[in-house]
Design a protein around this motif. Structure first.
Motif, mmCIF file in Angstrom:
data_model
loop_
_atom_site.group_PDB
_atom_site.id
_atom_site.type_symbol
_atom_site.label_atom_id
_atom_site.label_comp_id
_atom_site.label_asym_id
_atom_site.label_seq_id
_atom_site.Cartn_x
_atom_site.Cartn_y
_atom_site.Cartn_z
ATOM 1 N N THR A 233 26.052 -53.660 -112.198
ATOM 2 C CA THR A 233 27.214 -54.319 -111.605
ATOM 3 C C THR A 233 27.704 -55.418 -112.544
ATOM 4 O O THR A 233 26.934 -55.981 -113.331
ATOM 5 C CB THR A 233 26.869 -54.956 -110.245
ATOM 6 N N TRP A 234 28.997 -55.723 -112.447
ATOM 7 C CA TRP A 234 29.546 -56.817 -113.248
ATOM 8 C C TRP A 234 30.848 -57.320 -112.597
ATOM 9 O O TRP A 234 31.368 -56.707 -111.674
ATOM 10 C CB TRP A 234 29.776 -56.397 -114.702
ATOM 11 N N ASP A 235 31.302 -58.472 -113.067
ATOM 12 C CA ASP A 235 32.528 -59.098 -112.557
ATOM 13 C C ASP A 235 32.469 -59.324 -111.039
ATOM 14 O O ASP A 235 33.463 -59.124 -110.335
ATOM 15 C CB ASP A 235 33.765 -58.258 -112.909
ATOM 16 N N LEU A 236 31.316 -59.736 -110.548
ATOM 17 C CA LEU A 236 31.182 -59.990 -109.116
ATOM 18 C C LEU A 236 31.769 -61.357 -108.770
ATOM 19 O O LEU A 236 31.509 -62.349 -109.455
ATOM 20 C CB LEU A 236 29.715 -59.947 -108.691
ATOM 21 N N LYS A 237 32.558 -61.395 -107.715
ATOM 22 C CA LYS A 237 33.203 -62.639 -107.303
ATOM 23 C C LYS A 237 33.576 -62.537 -105.842
ATOM 24 O O LYS A 237 33.856 -61.449 -105.326
ATOM 25 C CB LYS A 237 34.456 -62.901 -108.154
ATOM 26 N N ALA A 238 33.579 -63.668 -105.153
ATOM 27 C CA ALA A 238 34.038 -63.707 -103.761
ATOM 28 C C ALA A 238 35.053 -64.827 -103.613
ATOM 29 O O ALA A 238 34.984 -65.847 -104.306
ATOM 30 C CB ALA A 238 32.866 -63.939 -102.815
ATOM 31 N N GLU A 239 35.994 -64.629 -102.705
ATOM 32 C CA GLU A 239 36.981 -65.658 -102.424
ATOM 33 C C GLU A 239 37.405 -65.577 -100.967
ATOM 34 O O GLU A 239 37.242 -64.536 -100.311
ATOM 35 C CB GLU A 239 38.198 -65.521 -103.339
ATOM 36 N N SER A 240 37.928 -66.676 -100.473
ATOM 37 C CA SER A 240 38.454 -66.698 -99.111
ATOM 38 C C SER A 240 39.839 -66.063 -99.108
ATOM 39 O O SER A 240 40.671 -66.350 -99.974
ATOM 40 C CB SER A 240 38.540 -68.144 -98.604
ATOM 41 N N THR B 49 37.018 -62.816 -95.924
ATOM 42 C CA THR B 49 36.336 -62.999 -97.198
ATOM 43 C C THR B 49 36.536 -61.735 -98.016
ATOM 44 O O THR B 49 36.483 -60.621 -97.475
ATOM 45 C CB THR B 49 34.827 -63.245 -96.993
ATOM 46 N N VAL B 50 36.775 -61.900 -99.307
ATOM 47 C CA VAL B 50 36.994 -60.756 -100.194
ATOM 48 C C VAL B 50 35.884 -60.715 -101.243
ATOM 49 O O VAL B 50 35.604 -61.724 -101.895
ATOM 50 C CB VAL B 50 38.361 -60.838 -100.907
ATOM 51 N N ILE B 51 35.236 -59.577 -101.357
ATOM 52 C CA ILE B 51 34.254 -59.344 -102.409
ATOM 53 C C ILE B 51 34.901 -58.493 -103.491
ATOM 54 O O ILE B 51 35.400 -57.395 -103.213
ATOM 55 C CB ILE B 51 33.002 -58.612 -101.884
ATOM 56 N N TYR B 52 34.915 -58.996 -104.722
ATOM 57 C CA TYR B 52 35.386 -58.224 -105.867
ATOM 58 C C TYR B 52 34.178 -57.826 -106.706
ATOM 59 O O TYR B 52 33.208 -58.583 -106.823
ATOM 60 C CB TYR B 52 36.326 -59.055 -106.740
ATOM 61 N N GLY B 53 34.259 -56.652 -107.321
ATOM 62 C CA GLY B 53 33.170 -56.254 -108.189
ATOM 63 C C GLY B 53 33.421 -54.921 -108.864
ATOM 64 O O GLY B 53 34.322 -54.163 -108.476
ATOM 65 N N LYS B 54 32.627 -54.661 -109.870
ATOM 66 C CA LYS B 54 32.654 -53.381 -110.568
ATOM 67 C C LYS B 54 31.226 -52.873 -110.644
ATOM 68 O O LYS B 54 30.278 -53.665 -110.793
ATOM 69 C CB LYS B 54 33.257 -53.533 -111.967
ATOM 70 N N LEU B 55 31.075 -51.571 -110.542
ATOM 71 C CA LEU B 55 29.732 -51.002 -110.558
ATOM 72 C C LEU B 55 29.730 -49.622 -111.184
ATOM 73 O O LEU B 55 30.751 -48.931 -111.208
ATOM 74 C CB LEU B 55 29.163 -50.941 -109.144
ATOM 75 N N LYS B 56 28.581 -49.283 -111.698
ATOM 76 C CA LYS B 56 28.392 -47.980 -112.318
ATOM 77 C C LYS B 56 27.932 -46.996 -111.252
ATOM 78 O O LYS B 56 27.014 -47.291 -110.475
ATOM 79 C CB LYS B 56 27.330 -48.085 -113.408
#
Length: 238
Positions: free
Chosen positions: A122-129, A135-142
């Motif tokens: 996983t990479w580029d993991l981020k959360a924001e309101s 709540t929004v979870i952003y991420g990239k995964l293989k």
């Protein structure tokens, strides 16, 4: 004039359910370009935006949900071995030291949540309101090479203790928060049973513009609209 105001108000009611309850109306601030697809998940007022890149077997996601309390958590996971929560590899957004973060958990069982690296990259993991308390979870995964379908699971909880999520409720909506994620077909809305019958709305590849309950809401509003129009026309003719 009064007739025009009434008709305009009813028209707004007629339109709004389809647009306010679907992922296509959401605007995400963190992604540089729109995701290729989005999916209205059938429980827990949750949504998934995603782009699948078959050339490098990667999946970019934005998961949108609302914690069970303002100090709660939201989670989105892939289960590589089963269809439920146990065994899933989860991205969990929660507040830690006052900041909203994403942590990775190997869900060995419902009573054993272990913070650890996942079984996939996983990479580029981020959360924001997000809007309205979401709540929004952003991420990239293989994902596995040439994968067509993944077992996804999502969840919300009300409590966080010492930077770790506490148990979620075991209501029907929580227990049904799972279903297939089809990477190669255009998504429709999943059904709460998470096992759509082939050829019915909610099956992968079958258009289903309305989330659960929206078709009934729209039908009721249409009936109200037509009935009121008929009444007003009758009154005007008197």
């Amino acid at each position: 004039m009064a007739l025009a105001v009434v008709l305009l108000s009813i028209s707004v009611l007629l339109i709004s359910p389809a647009h306010s309850l679907t992922c296509t109306s959401q605007r995400l601030t963190n992604n540089k370009k729109p995701y290729d697809s989005c999916l209205d998940l059938p429980t827990l007022s949750s949504y998934l935006h995603y782009t699948y890149n078959a050339t490098n077997s990667s999946l970019s996601i934005a998961f949108v949900s609302t914690p069970a309390s303002p100090d709660g958590w939201v989670a989105w996971a892939i289960n590589p071995t089963a269809k439920g929560m146990a065994g899933s590899q989860a991205l969990i957004a929660l507040k830690s030291s006052g900041s909203l973060v994403v942590k990775t958990y190997n869900i060995i069982s419902y009573s054993n949540l272990t913070e650890s690296k996942l079984s996939f990259q996983t990479w580029d993991l981020k959360a924001e309101s997000g809007a309205s308390g979401t709540t929004v979870i952003y991420g990239k995964l293989k994902v596995p090479e040439k994968a067509e379908t993944l077992n996804q699971v999502w969840q919300v909880g009300a409590q966080v203790a010492n930077g770790h999520p506490m148990k979620h409720e075991f209501k029907q909506a929580n227990l049904q928060a799972k279903g297939p994620l089809n990477l190669v077909k255009k998504p429709g809305s999943l059904t709460p049973a998470s096992a759509p019958t082939p050829g019915t709305p909610g099956s992968p590849g079958v258009p289903s513009p309305d989330r659960g309950g929206q078709s009934m809401i729209r039908a009721n509003v249409v009936g109200l609209f037509m009935g009121l129009v008929l009444f007003l026309v009758t009154v005007s003719a008197l």
